[in-house]
Design a protein around this motif. Structure first.
Motif, PDB file in Angstrom:
ATOM      1  N   SER A  41      -2.942   7.566  -1.223  1.00 20.02           N
ATOM      2  CA  SER A  41      -4.249   7.025  -0.866  1.00 20.02           C
ATOM      3  C   SER A  41      -5.142   6.768  -2.072  1.00 20.02           C
ATOM      4  O   SER A  41      -6.073   5.969  -1.993  1.00 20.02           O
ATOM      5  N   SER A  42      -4.860   7.405  -3.192  1.00 21.76           N
ATOM      6  CA  SER A  42      -5.737   7.264  -4.350  1.00 21.76           C
ATOM      7  C   SER A  42      -5.211   6.302  -5.413  1.00 21.76           C
ATOM      8  O   SER A  42      -5.985   5.804  -6.230  1.00 21.76           O
ATOM      9  N   ALA A  43      -3.918   6.022  -5.423  1.00 21.29           N
ATOM     10  CA  ALA A  43      -3.353   5.126  -6.443  1.00 21.29           C
ATOM     11  C   ALA A  43      -2.099   4.453  -5.905  1.00 21.29           C
ATOM     12  O   ALA A  43      -1.258   5.098  -5.273  1.00 21.29           O
ATOM     13  N   GLN A  44      -1.989   3.143  -6.168  1.00 21.55           N
ATOM     14  CA  GLN A  44      -0.837   2.376  -5.701  1.00 21.55           C
ATOM     15  C   GLN A  44      -0.243   1.571  -6.853  1.00 21.55           C
ATOM     16  O   GLN A  44      -0.962   1.156  -7.757  1.00 21.55           O
ATOM     17  N   GLN A  45       1.073   1.349  -6.780  1.00 19.20           N
ATOM     18  CA  GLN A  45       1.771   0.570  -7.787  1.00 19.20           C
ATOM     19  C   GLN A  45       2.722  -0.421  -7.109  1.00 19.20           C
ATOM     20  O   GLN A  45       3.182  -0.198  -5.987  1.00 19.20           O
ATOM     21  N   ILE A  46       3.016  -1.513  -7.832  1.00 20.95           N
ATOM     22  CA  ILE A  46       3.975  -2.518  -7.382  1.00 20.95           C
ATOM     23  C   ILE A  46       5.123  -2.549  -8.386  1.00 20.95           C
ATOM     24  O   ILE A  46       4.901  -2.617  -9.599  1.00 20.95           O
ATOM     25  N   TYR A  47       6.359  -2.493  -7.874  1.00 20.17           N
ATOM     26  CA  TYR A  47       7.532  -2.536  -8.746  1.00 20.17           C
ATOM     27  C   TYR A  47       8.453  -3.666  -8.292  1.00 20.17           C
ATOM     28  O   TYR A  47       8.648  -3.885  -7.084  1.00 20.17           O
ATOM     29  N   LEU A  48       9.028  -4.378  -9.237  1.00 18.50           N
ATOM     30  CA  LEU A  48      10.006  -5.413  -8.928  1.00 18.50           C
ATOM     31  C   LEU A  48      11.348  -4.756  -8.638  1.00 18.50           C
ATOM     32  O   LEU A  48      11.819  -3.915  -9.400  1.00 18.50           O
ATOM     33  N   GLY A  71      -5.670 -12.290   3.375  1.00 24.79           N
ATOM     34  CA  GLY A  71      -4.712 -11.220   3.591  1.00 24.79           C
ATOM     35  C   GLY A  71      -5.080  -9.959   2.822  1.00 24.79           C
ATOM     36  O   GLY A  71      -6.121  -9.873   2.169  1.00 24.79           O
ATOM     37  N   ASN A  72      -4.194  -8.972   2.892  1.00 21.28           N
ATOM     38  CA  ASN A  72      -4.373  -7.725   2.142  1.00 21.28           C
ATOM     39  C   ASN A  72      -3.616  -7.737   0.822  1.00 21.28           C
ATOM     40  O   ASN A  72      -3.608  -6.745   0.096  1.00 21.28           O
ATOM     41  N   GLY A  73      -2.964  -8.863   0.542  1.00 16.64           N
ATOM     42  CA  GLY A  73      -2.250  -9.009  -0.708  1.00 16.64           C
ATOM     43  C   GLY A  73      -1.882 -10.464  -0.914  1.00 16.64           C
ATOM     44  O   GLY A  73      -1.925 -11.266   0.021  1.00 16.64           O
ATOM     45  N   GLN A  74      -1.549 -10.817  -2.138  1.00 19.92           N
ATOM     46  CA  GLN A  74      -1.161 -12.190  -2.442  1.00 19.92           C
ATOM     47  C   GLN A  74      -0.064 -12.217  -3.504  1.00 19.92           C
ATOM     48  O   GLN A  74       0.037 -11.316  -4.339  1.00 19.92           O
ATOM     49  N   ILE A  75       0.771 -13.269  -3.434  1.00 21.09           N
ATOM     50  CA  ILE A  75       1.748 -13.582  -4.463  1.00 21.09           C
ATOM     51  C   ILE A  75       1.333 -14.926  -5.065  1.00 21.09           C
ATOM     52  O   ILE A  75       1.193 -15.913  -4.329  1.00 21.09           O
ATOM     53  N   PHE A  91      -0.430 -12.013   2.477  1.00 26.55           N
ATOM     54  CA  PHE A  91       0.329 -11.141   3.372  1.00 26.55           C
ATOM     55  C   PHE A  91      -0.446  -9.859   3.640  1.00 26.55           C
ATOM     56  O   PHE A  91      -1.469  -9.570   3.009  1.00 26.55           O
ATOM     57  N   SER A  92       0.078  -9.072   4.561  1.00 28.25           N
ATOM     58  CA  SER A  92      -0.303  -7.672   4.742  1.00 28.25           C
ATOM     59  C   SER A  92       0.984  -6.852   4.686  1.00 28.25           C
ATOM     60  O   SER A  92       2.076  -7.409   4.705  1.00 28.25           O
ATOM     61  N   SER A  93       0.842  -5.526   4.631  1.00 31.14           N
ATOM     62  CA  SER A  93       2.044  -4.709   4.512  1.00 31.14           C
ATOM     63  C   SER A  93       1.873  -3.382   5.230  1.00 31.14           C
ATOM     64  O   SER A  93       0.761  -2.872   5.397  1.00 31.14           O
ATOM     65  N   LEU A  94       3.001  -2.825   5.632  1.00 32.16           N
ATOM     66  CA  LEU A  94       3.016  -1.511   6.271  1.00 32.16           C
ATOM     67  C   LEU A  94       2.525  -0.445   5.294  1.00 32.16           C
ATOM     68  O   LEU A  94       1.863   0.519   5.682  1.00 32.16           O
ATOM     69  N   PHE A  95       2.843  -0.628   4.032  1.00 32.83           N
ATOM     70  CA  PHE A  95       2.407   0.314   3.003  1.00 32.83           C
ATOM     71  C   PHE A  95       0.887   0.435   2.973  1.00 32.83           C
ATOM     72  O   PHE A  95       0.333   1.543   2.875  1.00 32.83           O
ATOM     73  N   GLN A  96       0.190  -0.702   3.059  1.00 36.00           N
ATOM     74  CA  GLN A  96      -1.267  -0.672   2.993  1.00 36.00           C
ATOM     75  C   GLN A  96      -1.884  -0.032   4.231  1.00 36.00           C
ATOM     76  O   GLN A  96      -2.986   0.512   4.164  1.00 36.00           O
ATOM     77  N   GLU A  97      -1.187  -0.091   5.355  1.00 36.62           N
ATOM     78  CA  GLU A  97      -1.634   0.656   6.520  1.00 36.62           C
ATOM     79  C   GLU A  97      -1.422   2.153   6.291  1.00 36.62           C
ATOM     80  O   GLU A  97      -2.272   2.983   6.614  1.00 36.62           O
ATOM     81  N   TRP A  98      -0.253   2.488   5.715  1.00 42.36           N
ATOM     82  CA  TRP A  98       0.081   3.896   5.535  1.00 42.36           C
ATOM     83  C   TRP A  98      -0.906   4.610   4.607  1.00 42.36           C
ATOM     84  O   TRP A  98      -1.247   5.776   4.843  1.00 42.36           O
TER      85      TRP A  98
END
Length: 425
Positions: A41-48, A71-75, A91-98
């Protein structure tokens, strides 16, 4: 001097609004980019994770550098030499809900996410972004895609049987919806095809899908499962299924989702698709829809028809839920100080960007519930899970209850605009 400045401004404006041609930057193939969204909830990262090549591009070839909804995110894909944005999606994602759950305050998790992008002719810079509920950037990843990279996985067809329910034109001219089987064994595929027909009929009984049906293709993909049915953790019932879906997502009994997103896209390799509906072979009530990700819904509950349409409103249209809880158990989902990006709910912070143009000049804002018969479209308090401070366009709508037989006028308008965005030349 003023005349010269005016000419220069005009030239710059023309340059900025120039709509690039698809053929200038892309070939008729797709590149699937798999990411891992991770954190708490305090920090998020994106990995390829992985890059894959697919044989055809089924997406839009116009409005390439625009998104119809934030959306809640963009590419974002950029030309390396000019830094011009040549493609963008949201897009949105399940991760952002979690990350809004109590569990996310105590531990960290990772979630799969896959996005199908047009295949570039030359090396491009790709930027992946995540936003919080205030619309502020919380995580960002930049990486380069070299179309000649030998480690791009050349995906072959999954060789899963499929058949078209609706085929109105070439995949490059229509919006392509794939309906997948979840929890159907090989012996149950005729039942799946029948269920897919029902889902399709249900969707195209609703406006604006009904009057714009010619702009869609729908294919049913018979993705087989080892076991019949889907997992229900609260009953200690776990099944071996094509996409490992289960109820009790985030400990919510009716929330049916899957975190195995790569399995979904692997099953569709070789089939042109843009939007995904997954039918679960179960009588249990539930479902879920995530914007530009997937709809997943039960196929054998009596409310199958309205639920699949409602969830597709989320996954395709980016529509928000118009229902609310009187005790405001989810009151903090949407901050009241910002305007939600979903087109059918508002905090009135920037209502002019929503359905204000559809209202009669005499419509009171907010609109009293006792005036619902007079004002079919208005500004009714209660929506986005909150009874106060968030407003919806109509007293009832497919995005509010299963009893309502149609999308409200504002939802219809939003969906119509989105369909045209994807299909108009």
């Amino acid at each position: 001097m003023k005349l010269l400045l005016s000419i220069l401004v005009a030239i710059l404006c023309i340059g900025n609004t120039y709509a690039q041609k698809f053929e200038d930057y892309f070939v008729n193939k797709s590149i699937r980019v798999d990411y891992i969204f991770a954190g708490n909830s305090s920090a998020q990262q994106i990995y390829l994770d992985e890059l894959s090549a697919l044989p055809e591009w089924a997406g839009r070839k116009t409005h390439l550098n625009e998104v119809p909804l934030k959306g809640n995110g963009q590419i974002i894909m950029k030309d390396i030499k000019t830094q011009q944005v040549i493609y963008k999606t949201s897009f949105s994602s399940l991760f952002q809900e979690w990350i809004t759950t109590e569990e996310a305050k105590q531990t960290a998790k990772s979630f799969e996410n896959s996005f199908v992008l047009p295949y570039p002719k030359d090396s491009v810079e790709v930027v992946a972004l995540l936003f919080d509920s205030y619309g502020k950037e919380t995580s960002k990843l930049k990486h380069i895609i070299d179309p000649k990279d030998i480690l791009i996985h050349q995906k072959e067809s999954a060789h899963i049987p499929y058949k078209y329910i609706i085929q109105n034109g070439d995949y490059s001219q229509c919006i392509d919806i794939a309906i997948l089987a979840e929890g159907y064994t090989e012996k149950e595929m005729q039942q799946f095809y029948a269920d897919a027909e029902i889902a399709c009929q249900s969707l195209f009984e609703h406006e604006p899908f009904k009057s714009m049906k010619s702009k869609f293709n729908v294919v049913a993909v018979a993705s087989p499962s080892t076991d019949s049915g889907v997992s229900i953790p609260k009953d200690c019932l776990w099944k071996k299924t094509a996409f490992s879906s289960h109820f009790d997502t985030f400990y919510s009994e009716r929330y049916l989702t899957t975190s195995r997103v790569k399995q979904i896209h692997n099953a569709l390799a070789g089939i042109p698709y843009e939007h995904i509906i997954i039918l679960a072979n179960t009588k249990q009530y539930g479902g879920g829809g995530i914007f530009n990700a997937f709809t997943l819904t039960t196929a054998h509950h009596p409310l199958f028809r309205p639920v699949v349409v409602h969830e597709f409103g989320h996954s395709f249209g980016g529509l928000g839920d118009e229902y609310f809880y009187e005790d405001d158990v989810m009151n903090d989902t949407y901050p009241k100080s910002v305007e939600p990006w979903e087109p059918n709910i508002t905090t009135l912070v920037n209502f002019s960007t929503k359905w204000k143009s559809l209202l009669n000049t005499s419509t009171p804002i907010p609109t009293p519930v006792d005036k619902k018969d007079k004002y079919r479209i208005g500004v009714y308090e209660g929506g986005g899970y909150s009874s106060k401070g968030i407003y919806r366009p109509a007293y009832d709508c497919r995005m509010r209850t299963n009893d309502c037989t149609e999308f409200c006028p504002a939802c219809q308008d939003a969906l119509r605009k989105l369909i045209l965005f994807y299909t108009e030349k």
